[in-house]
Enzyme design. Structure first.
Site, PDB file in Angstrom:
ATOM      1  N   CYS A 143      -9.588  30.336  48.400  1.00  9.70           N
ATOM      2  CA  CYS A 143      -9.135  29.333  49.362  1.00  9.70           C
ATOM      3  C   CYS A 143      -7.621  29.369  49.505  1.00  9.70           C
ATOM      4  O   CYS A 143      -6.971  28.319  49.525  1.00  9.70           O
ATOM      5  CB  CYS A 143      -9.570  27.950  48.911  1.00  9.70           C
ATOM      6  SG  CYS A 143     -11.340  27.792  48.776  1.00  9.70           S
ATOM      7  N   ASP A 144      -7.054  30.543  49.557  1.00 11.65           N
ATOM      8  CA  ASP A 144      -5.609  30.677  49.688  1.00 11.65           C
ATOM      9  C   ASP A 144      -5.326  31.451  50.971  1.00 11.65           C
ATOM     10  O   ASP A 144      -5.879  32.525  51.179  1.00 11.65           O
ATOM     11  CB  ASP A 144      -5.070  31.444  48.465  1.00 11.65           C
ATOM     12  CG  ASP A 144      -3.560  31.525  48.465  1.00 11.65           C
ATOM     13  OD1 ASP A 144      -2.986  31.981  49.489  1.00 11.65           O
ATOM     14  OD2 ASP A 144      -2.934  31.141  47.465  1.00 11.65           O
TER      15      ASP A 144
END
Ligand SMILES: *Cc1c(COP(=O)(O)O)cnc(C)c1O
Length: 382
Positions: free
Chosen positions: A324-325
C-alpha cells in the site's frame, strides 16, 4: 557466460514453493567465481557480501578460495562463521564506528578502506598497523546505480589521507569504486590513472604504496548486454600497463553482483491485472520492498518471463508491487509488454536476480515477509 536456469526452473516446477521466492544455484556461484579468478590471475578477490549474504552462497565462495568485502560487524561474523579466513576479509565500508573497527580488528581483519580523516585516525587507534586503502572519488561516467558523492575524497585530500595514515603507522593504498552496474569500461581506466598519480605523489614524499583496490561495478546482463569479464580484464590490464610502467601494484577486487546475479532466478505471481484509463497495470507479489529495491528510479530493468501464459498478442503494461505504498511501482516509464491473456494467479520468472534482491527485502512492511531464498547445488539447503 550465458546463464542457464533449467535446473532452477525444474526445482520451481517440482517443488512449487510459495511465491515470491528466489532460487540460487550455488554451483553456478562457484563456477562464476572460478571464471572471475581466471580473468584476474594474481588479484585478491573479495566478494561484496551485501550482494547476497545467503550462507550457502558464502560457502560456495569460501570453497572457491574467494575472500570477502564486509561492511560491518554482522558481515564479519557471518563470513567467519562460514569458515572464511580473517586475513581474507576486507572491511570496505568507509562509514564505521570505532567499536565496529575494534570488533573487526579483534577478529583478525587487517584490511580496511577509508575516505575521511576522522576514520583514518580511528583506524590508527583501533586497527594499529593495518592496511588502509584511501578511497578516491572519480571524475568518471555514472554507472546505472551510481554512488554519487557519498563515498570517496578528491585526489588532493586522498594524498593527505595517505600521508596521515602512514604517519599513524598504517599501510596506505588507494581504492576506488566506479559505481555498481558500470558498463563503461573507460571508468576503470580513469580510476587507474587517478590512482597511479597518487602512487607517484606519495612516493615522492617518501610513502611507498603497494596495494590498489579496484572495487566492484562489473555489470550483469538484464534486458541489454554488458561487457564480458574478458573485456573488463583487458581494459584493466591495458590501463595498468600504461599508468604503472615501472611495476604493477598488488590488486584487490571487490565484485558483488557479477558473481551471483546470474546464479539466481526469482518467481512471482500476478496478484491483479487492472485497466486504468490508458494503461494496463499488472500488480505482482514482488515489489520494491520485498526484493526489487533496485527498480528504484527504474535503474535495473529486470526480465519478466511468463511461466504458464500461452504465447499470444502482448501489450504494454505498468508493473507494480503489492504493498500500500505509492512508490511501490516498478516500471512506469520503461517499456514492458506482457501477454494480453495474463491473469491473476499466473506466474512470471525474473532470471538473473541473484544479486541485491533478497538482501534488500524489508522485514515486514505490510506484513510481507522477507524474500525467501532456496539454494540448490553442492552447497545448497533446499
Ligand atoms: C557494493 C560494493 C561492492 C560491490 O559492487 P558490485 O557493483 O556489486 O560489484 C564492492 N565494494 C564496495 C566497497 C561496495 O560497497
Amino acid at each position: 557466460m550465458c546463464a542457464d536456469f533449467t535446473r532452477i526452473r525444474r526445482f520451481l516446477d517440482e517443488r512449487d514453493p510459495p511465491t515470491p521466492c528466489l532460487v540460487v544455484d550455488t554451483d553456478v556461484v562457484g563456477a562464476r567465481a572460478a571464471e572471475f579468478r581466471a580473468a584476474f590471475p594474481g588479484a585478491l578477490i573479495r566478494y561484496a557480501v551485501k550482494a547476497n549474504p545467503a550462507p550457502p552462497v558464502l560457502d560456495a565462495l569460501v570453497a572457491a578460495g574467494i575472500g570477502f568485502d564486509v561492511a560491518g560487524p554482522a558481515e564479519v561474523a557471518r563470513c567467519l562463521e562460514r569458515g572464511a579466513e580473517p586475513a581474507g576479509l576486507a572491511y570496505g565500508n568507509p562509514i564505521k564506528k570505532p567499536r565496529d573497527i575494534a570488533f573487526a580488528h579483534d577478529r583478525g581483519v587487517r584490511e580496511f578502506t577509508s575516505d575521511a580523516a576522522t576514520d583514518v585516525d580511528h583506524l590508527g587507534r583501533y586497527a594499529p598497523g593495518c592496511a588502509v586503502s584511501i578511497r578516491v572519488v572519480l571524475d568518471a561516467p555514472d554507472s546505472v546505480t551510481p554512488f554519487g558523492r557519498k563515498f570517496g575524497c578528491d585526489p588532493a585530500e586522498a594524498l593527505d589521507l595517505v600521508l596521515r595514515a602512514a604517519a599513524l603507522g598504517l599501510r596506505p593504498g588507494i581504492a576506488f569504486h566506479v559505481g555498481s552496474q558500470q558498463p563503461a569500461l573507460g571508468a576503470w581506466e580513469i580510476g587507474i590513472a587517478t590512482a597511479a598519480k597518487l602512487f607517484a605523489e606519495a612516493g615522492a614524499q617518501g610513502v611507498g604504496m603497494t596495494r590498489l583496490n579496484l572495487g566492484g561495478g562489473f555489470a550483469t546482463a538484464h534486458r541489454t548486454g554488458v561487457p564480458s569479464l574478458a573485456a573488463y580484464a583487458a581494459t584493466i590490464e591495458s590501463a595498468l600497463g600504461t599508468h604503472f610502467p615501472d611495476g604493477r601494484p598488488e590488486l584487490l577486487l571487490e565484485p558483488g553482483r557479477v558473481l551471483v546475479a546470474d546464479a539466481g532466478l526469482l518467481r512471482t505471481e500476478v496478484v491483479l491485472v487492472a485497466d486504468r484509463g490508458e494503461r494496463r497495470w499488472v500488480y505482482l507479489d514482488i515489489g520494491r520492498y520485498n526484493g526489487l529495491a533496485e527498480a528504484e528510479n527504474e535503474a535495473i530493468a529486470y526480465r519478466f518471463e511468463p511461466v504458464e501464459t500461452p504465447a499470444g498478442p502482448a501489450g504494454p503494461v505498468v508493473l507494480a508491487g503489492p504493498t500500500c505504498d505509492g512508490d511501490d511501482v516498478l516500471y512506469r516509464r520503461t517499456p514492458y509488454e506482457l501477454p494480453l491473456s495474463l491473469r491473476a494467479g499466473d506466474r512470471l520468472d525474473l532470471p538473473g536476480t541473484g544479486a541485491y534482491t533478497a538482501s534488500y527485502a524489508s522485514v515486514e512492511f505490510n506484513g510481507i515477509e522477507p524474500l525467501r531464498t532456496y539454494c540448490l547445488g553442492k552447497w545448497g539447503d533446499a
